[in-house]
Enzyme design. Structure first.
Site, short mmCIF file in Angstrom:
data_model
loop_
_atom_site.label_atom_id
_atom_site.label_comp_id
_atom_site.label_asym_id
_atom_site.label_seq_id
_atom_site.Cartn_x
_atom_site.Cartn_y
_atom_site.Cartn_z
N CYS B 89 -28.80 9.25 94.91
CA CYS B 89 -30.08 9.49 95.68
C CYS B 89 -31.27 8.48 95.34
O CYS B 89 -31.23 7.43 95.82
CB CYS B 89 -30.53 10.88 95.20
N HIS B 196 -25.33 14.32 95.76
CA HIS B 196 -25.40 14.06 94.20
C HIS B 196 -23.92 14.96 93.55
O HIS B 196 -23.57 16.00 93.60
CB HIS B 196 -26.15 15.42 93.93
N GLU B 198 -23.16 14.57 90.53
CA GLU B 198 -23.55 15.47 89.03
C GLU B 198 -23.94 16.85 89.51
O GLU B 198 -23.90 17.65 88.39
CB GLU B 198 -24.57 14.74 88.50
#
Ligand code: ADP
Ligand code: MG
Lengths: 80, 219, 727, 80
Positions: B89, B196, B198
């Protein structure tokens, strides 16, 4: 000495903001041929000589203010 | 021998740093902070993640102010040495602004920030995707206002020719050119990704697909 | 002379009674900066002068409460070392003037209340009331408010995971923007409070420089809007979420390193309220050199420094030997820090300008001795109660038509602009009626819901007050969460009007009673009066935020159908019944609430959900637009239901699917669910019925079949139809 | 005819972007006295008379381009 930096999106880059402004204006009967939205940075520099101030402003613009992939810039000396 | 730690860069305004830390720990690895003002020795780390967030408030252009930090100079050295680097990002935006990746990420076509789950396709193998996962579909969340990848037309063609476009959206959410969600350096060790991973490493998060990417940190 | 005095009273927004009171306390006339101090601290916004007598009704002791009203935020103990701070606050007036910055600074302000205490913010929620979508400026207000919240919250890195959005013409000229923040303390992390302590300790200013932003803002928020409010605008406060992020990290770092004695954010009335409160609460004095305050513009004078509401600033007290370590932390995070003065032994605020004392005053005169009003009100009498609902009270309301209305349509346009997952703890986001966060060290589930339904408040302020606690508590219970505590944001019109004050008292007493019955104390809150513009008062809106706890996040019931063939059970505790008409209004209601019974029944609902684990696969509380709407919301693109209205419908009603009863819940689970519910239902004078089963393809209510795709389309395109300018 | 619109945050209003850019420049040894960041809009209008074009641009600026609560604007006629 104050220097103005006009930063505009390059023509080949889709200018989403400009497009949005254009279409709002159109829907309110205020049509324009085109509208481009960019940035304006006003630098207040220690330099008092226009030539020196422009040089420094140009360096700052190259260093960080604009991205040559998508933008162009122009400098102007501003009255105090 | 224990694996070397994973370096996580932190700029003023980075806000997915703790999330990446948590994900790296979930994989059983050791995370370490890398502070933006400090340079570091690339060889001390097994890989690097530049997390998302709003470095310097996204002011001027997202990623532009962070790209000048001393830590990014060390990161360039790591890139030259072929070490794996993933920018997520805002981290992707920083890698572009610092010249470690080509192109730039600009405002979403719809101008607004978008938070949603998206379907993605892995298209080529590199340091962050094994060849086995090429062709695989992933389900990951995006959360960005400026995720539309831009590069002039022949530049884009070259990216495809070199297999540098490694991840694309199945249903383009932001007007990104050629549905691009992630690109890599020509050598494949430096990768950028708008979604994302994560945020998708356990079932309760809604998906574990982020592991497909992050588990490449395990060497 | 006389007129000059009158003009001064007006400028500082003090009544002559208040002036006399101040004069008596001081034993002389007000002089110099004292005018500004009394103006700010005796304003409604800072003093709670019209509400304090009633807010006391919220008080009750609970072992779970570690910090109640009176501090920046309340704190509850979750056990196992985890503690939670949360609070809700309004930013109504600033958001109407400048929606983007008004909403953004509202988020910033509530976050500061949380991290000043040492808690790391983990979630945001927002409660928004807008006017008719066709009202002047409304599209721009919605756009501005939502982008302000999203711009600030996303950048600062705190996920926005739930909210509520209402539309009603009573908010046309006075929208409501309430933001809630939740913060977490993990094991060993200290809770810091605001009382100043330790003679000789330093008073330290950190964060952004001071400008003229919002000077006189606090006293302005305590006045009704006049048509010319534009001319009275102070400099708009600009929020900088990037700075706030730096402030969060640096403040938490100095707190966790135990480097500060007390800390307080500069909110309404800025430096004045923070310093006077720290001093008064600590029973000590503070000496502050106002000329040392970092300024954005050197022409800002002492009075403006005292009243400025520039954002992202904090005041802290530290021991002199800790100054250097404190400075090191803030400077590393790129923030300014400046020592303003020190703590004095006697409770006296001593303000200096260029080494001259310009004001010396006992802070308690401005805080503890602020005026208190017991404004006149009337005992509550229901106005719309009837013995039997009239058959066509709600008019013609077909399900598809309802689904696309502003009250019912999807709010995804709003929450898609919010980062709902930053922080890596989100289990259930804004798509769900209950937001769920996973507590990182224990893996327990924290549920967050907002409450208060303006339509119910318009029907009856007492029922509405109960509902502001019971409805969110039922939503939590239906997902297996134990309701723990509440925060509130009491948005009302002009308290000097008896009908408004009566609604205030009725709803506050109801809310307080419900919270006691639920054993869920109100631990923090905020009052926003004078939501009146050109004589029109808003719907009285006591918004609430409730948190609940679950021992785990396994087998959390979904909010939509998950499996064909599942049994759908309606479980009702009969109380008040009514139906909303197409424009979201209730003209009459029948029955009455039995608060004690509701509280007990809620426990039974939670008990049933938690003891049946994965057998209850989905749940949804019946709310606006009744059972039909609830079933539509449970439906997905593929799964609907076939259901019957026999047995459970209230006879007088024309359209059983459209009626709502306080309280009822839909449970969806494996066949045989009804008998499980029945085992407990009777004990609570409640009744359960099997409505039918989950079925693929359509939602069939008695004989009318609705294609799922069509229902979803109407629900999702409603926004674009009503907010065409924003779509 | 093209008109440029320079939009800057009012002097008394906090300029969050300018503050961040200023401090980044400073930390890279390129100090400036002050830096303000605003917007630059380029309008291409049908009007060919400068006076008329400026009038129309002013109306458009008031209508949509700037927020009078926090910004000021200036117009300039641009060469074609
Ligand atoms: N202002 C807002 N911010 C964030 N989420 C919101 C907001 N308004 C509504 N929502 C979300 O939209 C969803 C639908 O809201 P609502 O119509 O009240 O239905 P529900 O009864 O499921 O809560 C909810 O899950 C809520 O969290
Ligand atoms: Mg809700």
């Amino acid at each position: 000495m104050k220097i103005g930096v006009r930063i505009l999106p390059k023509n080949e880059v889709l200018d989403t903001q400009g497009r949005a402004v254009e279409s709002t204006l159109k829907s309110h009967g205020r049509s324009v041929n085109q509208c481009r939205v960019g940035k304006y940075v006003q630098l207040d520099l220690a330099e008092t000589e226009p030539a020196l101030a422009l040089k420094k402003a140009g360096e700052i613009a190259e260093f960080i203010l604009y991205n040559p992939l998508i933008e162009t810039f122009e400098l102007e000396v501003l009255p105090n | 021998m224990a694996q070397k730690p994973v370096g996580i860069l932190r700029f003023l305004g980075t806000n997915c740093d703790r999330d990446v830390w948590q994900a790296v720990e979930t994989l059983g690895l050791t995370p370490r902070w890398l502070w933006h003002e400090d340079t570091f020795h690339p060889a001390d780390y097994s890989g690097f993640v530049v997390p998302g967030g709003f470095s310097y408030g996204d002011y001027l252009r997202c990623g532009a102010l962070a790209a000048k930090a001393p830590a990014v100079q060390s990161l360039s050295e790591a890139a030259k040495k072929g070490q794996p680097i993933l920018g997520i990002c805002n981290g992707f935006q920083i890698l572009c602004e610092s010249g470690l990746l080509p192109g730039v990420l600009v405002r979403n076509e719809g101008r607004r920030f978008i938070d949603k789950w998206v379907k993605l396709k892995l298209r080529s193998s590199n340091a962050w995707t094994q060849s086995a996962s090429v062709g695989r579909e992933l389900n990951l969340p995006i959360a960005h206002g400026e995720g539309r990848f831009f590069l002039e037309a022949d530049g884009i063609d070259r990216l495809f020719e070199n297999n540098q476009v490694w991840c694309t959206y199945s249903d383009n959410p932001n007007g990104s050119l050629k549905d691009i969600a992630g690109i890599s350096s020509p050598t494949g060790n430096v990768c950028g990704l708008m979604p994302h991973p994560e945020r998708a490493v356990t079932t309760w998060m809604g998906s574990e697909d982020g592991r497909v990417i992050l588990s490449n940190l395990l060497v | 002379m006389e007129t000059e005095f009158a003009a001064k009273l007006k400028k500082y927004r003090l009544s002559s009674d208040e002036y006399e009171r101040a004069k008596k306390l001081l034993g002389r006339d007000l002089q110099g900066l004292e005018w500004a101090l009394f103006s700010a601290l005796w304003s409604e916004h800072c003093s709670y002068k019209s509400s304090k007598v009633h807010l006391k009704k919220f008080a009750f002791s609970s072992p779970r409460v570690l910090q109640a009203m009176g501090e920046n935020a309340g704190v509850i103990d979750l056990g196992e070392g985890e503690r939670l701070a949360f609070k809700m606050e309004s930013h109504n007036h600033p958001s109407f003037i400048e929606p983007y910055q008004g909403a953004a600074t509202g988020v910033g302000g509530i976050l500061r209340d949380i991290f000043t205490m040492g808690a790391r913010p983990i979630a945001l929620a927002n409660y928004l009331c807008f006017g008719d979508p066709k009202a002047p400026r409304m599209q721009a207000l919605v756009e501005g408010v939502v982008s302000g919240i999203s711009g600030y919250g996303n950048c600062v890195g705190v996920p926005t995971i739930t909210g509520q959005t209402e539309f009603d013409a009573s908010y046309n000229n006075n929208i409501l923007v309430n933001a809630m923040a939740v913060g977490l303390f993990t094991e060993g992390e200290p809770i810091v409070t605001s009382p100043a302590r330790g003679v000789g300790n330093l008073v330290v200013y950190v964060g952004a420089k001071t400008g003229r932003d919002g000077v006189h803002g606090a006293s302005m928020a305590s006045e009704s809007f006049a048509a010319d409010s534009a001319s009275k605008r102070p400099t708009v406060q600009i929020g900088d979420p990037f700075f706030e992020k730096l402030l969060i990290e640096s403040c938490l770092e100095v707190i966790q390193k135990d480097l500060v004695v007390a800390i307080q954010d500069m909110g309404a009335a800025g430096l004045t309220s923070s310093s006077f409160e720290m001093s008064a609460k600590g029973g000590v004095g503070l000496r502050m050199h106002l000329d040392r305050v970092p300024l954005r513009d050197s022409s800002v004078g002492p009075e403006e420094i005292l009243l400025s509401e520039s954002q992202e600033r904090m005041l802290l007290i530290c021991e002199p030997h800790n100054l250097e370590p404190v400075r090191e932390v803030f400077e590393r995070w790129g923030l300014d820090i400046q020592v303003l003065g020190e703590v004095l032994p006697t409770p006296e605020m001593e303000l200096l300008w260029k080494n001259e004392v310009v004001c010396k005053i006992n802070p308690a005169l401005l805080t503890d001795h602020a005026p208190m009003h017991d404004r006149p009100f009337e005992k509550w009498q229901p106005k719309k109660q009837v013995s039997n609902l009239s058959p066509n009270g709600a008019g013609d309301v077909a399900l598809p038509a309802v689904l696309g209305s502003p009250q019912a349509m999807s709010r995804r346009w709003i929450y898609q602009q919010y980062d709902q997952r930053v922080g890596g703890k989100t289990v259930r986001d804004c798509d769900d009626s209950v937001a769920v966060v996973r507590l990182p060290t224990t893996g327990r589930g924290l549920g967050i819901v907002l409450g208060c339904r303006p339509s119910v408040m318009r029907m009856d302020a007492q029922v509405g007050g109960y509902d502001a606690a019971f409805y969110p508590a039922l939503e939590l219970s239906a997902k297996g969460f134990e309701p723990l505590a509440l925060t509130d944001c009491l948005n009302f019109g002009n308290p000097e009007r008896v009908p408004i004050m009566s609604e205030f008292v009725a709803s506050v007493e109801a809310l307080a009673h419900a919270s006691r019955l639920l054993d869920a104390p109100v631990i923090s809150g905020n009052v926003s009066f004078y939501n009146e513009t050109m004589g029109v008062n808003i719907t009285s809106t006591p918004a609430t935020g409730m948190v609940g706890l679950r021992p785990d996040i396994e087998s959390l019931p979904a909010s939509h159908f998950t499996q064909s063939g599942d049994e759908i059970v309606l479980w009702r505790l009969p109380g008040v019944s009514y139906a909303l008409n197409a424009s979201g209004q209730i003209s009459e209601f029948s029955g009455s609430l039995e608060p004690e019974a509701v509280a007990l029944w809620l426990k039974a609902v939670r008990g049933l959900v938690t003891s049946n684990g994965s057998q209850i696969r989905a749940s949804r509380v019946v709310g606006k637009y009744g059972v039909g709407y609830a079933l539509a919301r449970l439906s997905t693109e593929v799964l609907g239901a076939r259901v019957q209205s026999t047995g459970w419908a209230n006879s007088a009603s024309a359209n059983p699917w459209h009626q709502e009863t306080l309280y009822e819940v839909l449970l969806v689970g494996v066949p045989g669910l009804l008998s499980k519910v029945n085992e407990v239902a009777a004990r609570h004078r409640s009744t359960a019925w099997k409505l039918g089963s989950v079925e693929a393809g359509a939602l069939t209510l008695d004989n009318s079949e609705h294609a799922l795709g069509n229902l979803l389309k109407i629900y999702r395109t409603g926004w674009g139809n009503h907010f065409a300018q924003l779509a």
